[in-house]
Design a protein around this motif. Structure first.
Motif: not given
Length: 115
Positions: A90-98, A69-88
């Protein structure tokens, strides 16, 4: 022959008296070898759950999330995590943990302040 047999029973009686006195019968194993000697072997301790290892894994998990989060920035990090929430699934589980949480945000602010 009867003398050694009597010595054997004396040693055995001494062991039983010590066990009765201390009440620790379950922690020692008593064996008799071929020569008639009583050998007292200590039993191995029961292993407990590795709480310290689990704690180290949890600290490392939150530290890695905070550094990302510190390296990418909170907005960029949240966008990538939100993108994983719409996939398979396994990626939804990763999105929830990350997903960002208060602990990883706090770690991110501490890392930002140091570097």
């Amino acid at each position: 022959m009867s003398e050694s047999y009597a010595e054997f029973h004396d040693r055995l009686a001494k062991i039983y008296r010590q066990q009765a006195k201390t009440g620790r019968v379950g922690r020692k194993a008593v064996a008799i070898d071929r020569n008639g000697y009583v050998i007292v072997k200590g039993k191995a301790n029961r292993r407990s759950f590795p709480w310290s290892g689990l704690m180290m894994v949890a600290v490392a998990f939150f530290a890695i999330k905070g550094i990302m989060i510190a390296q990418f920035g909170p907005d960029f990090y949240s966008q990538h995590v939100a993108r994983m929430a719409d996939a398979s699934a396994a990626e939804q589980v990763m999105s929830w943990t990350m997903s960002p949480d208060p602990v990883s945000r706090w770690v991110a602010t501490q890392v930002k302040s140091v570097f």
